[in-house]
Design a protein around this motif. Structure first.
Motif, short mmCIF file in Angstrom:
data_model
loop_
_atom_site.label_atom_id
_atom_site.label_comp_id
_atom_site.label_asym_id
_atom_site.label_seq_id
_atom_site.Cartn_x
_atom_site.Cartn_y
_atom_site.Cartn_z
N PHE A 49 -6.67 4.42 -9.89
CA PHE A 49 -5.56 3.58 -10.38
C PHE A 49 -6.13 2.56 -11.35
N ILE A 50 -5.55 2.48 -12.56
CA ILE A 50 -6.02 1.57 -13.60
C ILE A 50 -4.95 0.54 -13.90
N ALA A 51 -5.36 -0.73 -13.94
CA ALA A 51 -4.44 -1.82 -14.25
C ALA A 51 -5.19 -2.98 -14.89
N ALA A 52 -4.41 -3.87 -15.51
CA ALA A 52 -4.97 -5.09 -16.09
C ALA A 52 -4.63 -6.31 -15.23
N HIS A 53 -4.15 -6.07 -14.01
CA HIS A 53 -3.77 -7.15 -13.10
C HIS A 53 -4.65 -7.10 -11.85
N GLY A 54 -5.23 -8.23 -11.50
CA GLY A 54 -6.06 -8.29 -10.31
C GLY A 54 -5.30 -7.93 -9.05
N TRP A 55 -4.03 -8.36 -8.95
CA TRP A 55 -3.24 -8.08 -7.75
C TRP A 55 -2.96 -6.59 -7.60
N ASP A 56 -2.77 -5.89 -8.71
CA ASP A 56 -2.46 -4.45 -8.67
C ASP A 56 -3.71 -3.65 -8.29
N VAL A 57 -4.84 -4.05 -8.84
CA VAL A 57 -6.11 -3.40 -8.51
C VAL A 57 -6.43 -3.62 -7.03
N ALA A 58 -6.19 -4.84 -6.54
CA ALA A 58 -6.43 -5.13 -5.13
C ALA A 58 -5.55 -4.28 -4.23
N GLY A 59 -4.29 -4.11 -4.61
CA GLY A 59 -3.37 -3.30 -3.81
C GLY A 59 -3.79 -1.85 -3.74
N ALA A 60 -4.19 -1.29 -4.88
CA ALA A 60 -4.62 0.11 -4.91
C ALA A 60 -5.89 0.32 -4.10
N ALA A 61 -6.82 -0.63 -4.20
CA ALA A 61 -8.06 -0.52 -3.43
C ALA A 61 -7.76 -0.56 -1.93
N ASN A 62 -6.82 -1.41 -1.54
CA ASN A 62 -6.45 -1.52 -0.14
C ASN A 62 -5.81 -0.23 0.38
N ALA A 63 -5.19 0.53 -0.53
CA ALA A 63 -4.58 1.80 -0.15
C ALA A 63 -5.59 2.95 -0.16
N GLY A 64 -6.84 2.66 -0.52
CA GLY A 64 -7.89 3.67 -0.47
C GLY A 64 -8.15 4.40 -1.76
N LEU A 65 -7.52 3.97 -2.86
CA LEU A 65 -7.73 4.61 -4.15
C LEU A 65 -8.98 4.06 -4.83
N GLN A 66 -9.58 4.85 -5.72
CA GLN A 66 -10.55 4.31 -6.64
C GLN A 66 -9.79 3.44 -7.64
N THR A 67 -10.45 2.44 -8.20
CA THR A 67 -9.74 1.51 -9.08
C THR A 67 -10.50 1.25 -10.38
N GLY A 68 -9.72 0.96 -11.42
CA GLY A 68 -10.28 0.58 -12.71
C GLY A 68 -9.56 -0.65 -13.22
N PHE A 69 -10.31 -1.62 -13.71
CA PHE A 69 -9.73 -2.87 -14.21
C PHE A 69 -9.98 -2.99 -15.70
N PRO A 87 0.80 -1.23 0.00
CA PRO A 87 0.00 0.00 0.00
C PRO A 87 0.83 1.27 0.00
N GLU A 88 2.01 1.24 0.63
CA GLU A 88 2.81 2.47 0.70
C GLU A 88 3.32 2.91 -0.66
N THR A 89 3.39 1.99 -1.63
CA THR A 89 3.85 2.40 -2.97
C THR A 89 2.85 3.37 -3.59
N TYR A 90 1.57 3.02 -3.56
CA TYR A 90 0.53 3.89 -4.13
C TYR A 90 0.44 5.21 -3.36
N LEU A 91 0.51 5.12 -2.03
CA LEU A 91 0.35 6.31 -1.21
C LEU A 91 1.53 7.27 -1.38
N LYS A 92 2.73 6.72 -1.51
CA LYS A 92 3.90 7.57 -1.75
C LYS A 92 3.79 8.27 -3.10
N ALA A 93 3.29 7.55 -4.09
CA ALA A 93 3.14 8.14 -5.43
C ALA A 93 2.16 9.30 -5.42
#
Length: 223
Positions: free
Chosen positions: A171-191, A152-158
């Motif tokens: 945060f937009i990604a084509a990977h389920g793990w990346d979308v899950a990470g961004a959501a856990n950091a509190g961002l809106q997400t797009g898959f 989570p700190e990667t997204y938050l630092k960015a």
């Protein structure tokens, strides 16, 4: 929900098409799954580095895990050939939907930033060679954090670096793990549901979903 202002994009497979690299690697290793095995091995050991508190950039991890793959598959692909394969990641083409979607989102006034696990120098070269740098406010790498997504700190630092809040960032990604990470950091997400990709069922449902980036762009520009 706060008004969306900033969009972060994952790069490999999300914006850039890895299929030419996949074909070449599968041929070199004489195995139709060689590329997938290497890609997931690279991610696995990047996440090992997260867990044990070390940081080698993704180019170094990619080189090390390709050597591991060579041994695991019982192959004798030369180091020179491995380096040739690794260099391909710097000159990948974007998926056909990417440029028109980025143009649409930029025209709509969104701040657009790429954010990748790749090393900073590689990330900049990728975006320049793909012709995507002109759409982006900034090209960012986890080198800034010295830790890999989906921590989570990667997204938050960015987003802190970009003077934005999680609530106003997508945060937009084509990977389920990346979308899950961004959501856990509190961002809106797009898959982006690229072929062969899937969401992690135990993670929150993405805010937006589409088969292509153009589909997501259409959703976002009609908010």
């Amino acid at each position: 929900m706060n008004k969306l202002k900033l969009i972060l994009f994952d790069v490999n497979e999300t914006l850039l098409d890895l299929s030419p690299m996949e074909q070449r690697m599968n041929q070199a290793f004489e195995n139709e799954n060689a590329f997938k095995l290497w890609f997931y091995l690279m991610l696995q050991y990047a996440w090992v580095e997260n867990s044990i508190g070390t940081y080698s950039n993704l180019g170094e991890v990619g080189k090390a895990t390709m050597s591991m793959l060579n041994k695991q598959l019982g192959k004798s692909v030369t180091e020179q050939k491995q380096q040739e394969l690794l260099r391909m990641i710097r000159s990948l083409k974007p998926h056909p939907d990417v440029k028109p979607a980025l143009a649409q989102l930029k025209e709509a006034g969104f701040r657009l930033v790429s954010f990748t696990n790749s090393a900073q120098q590689v990330a900049e070269e990728q975006m320049r060679n793909a012709g995507l740098d002109e759409y982006l406010e900034e090209i960012m790498s986890v080198d800034l954090v010295q830790k890999y997504k989906p921590a989570p700190e990667t997204y938050l630092k960015a987003i802190n670096h970009l003077n934005a809040s999680p609530e106003e960032t997508l945060f937009i990604a084509a990977h389920g793990w990346d979308v899950a990470g961004a959501a856990n950091a509190g961002l809106q997400t797009g898959f982006i549901d690229r072929p062969g990709q899937a969401l992690y069922p135990l993670a929150p449902t993405p805010t937006y979903q589409g088969k292509t980036l153009l589909e997501l762009a259409s959703q976002l520009t009609t908010l």
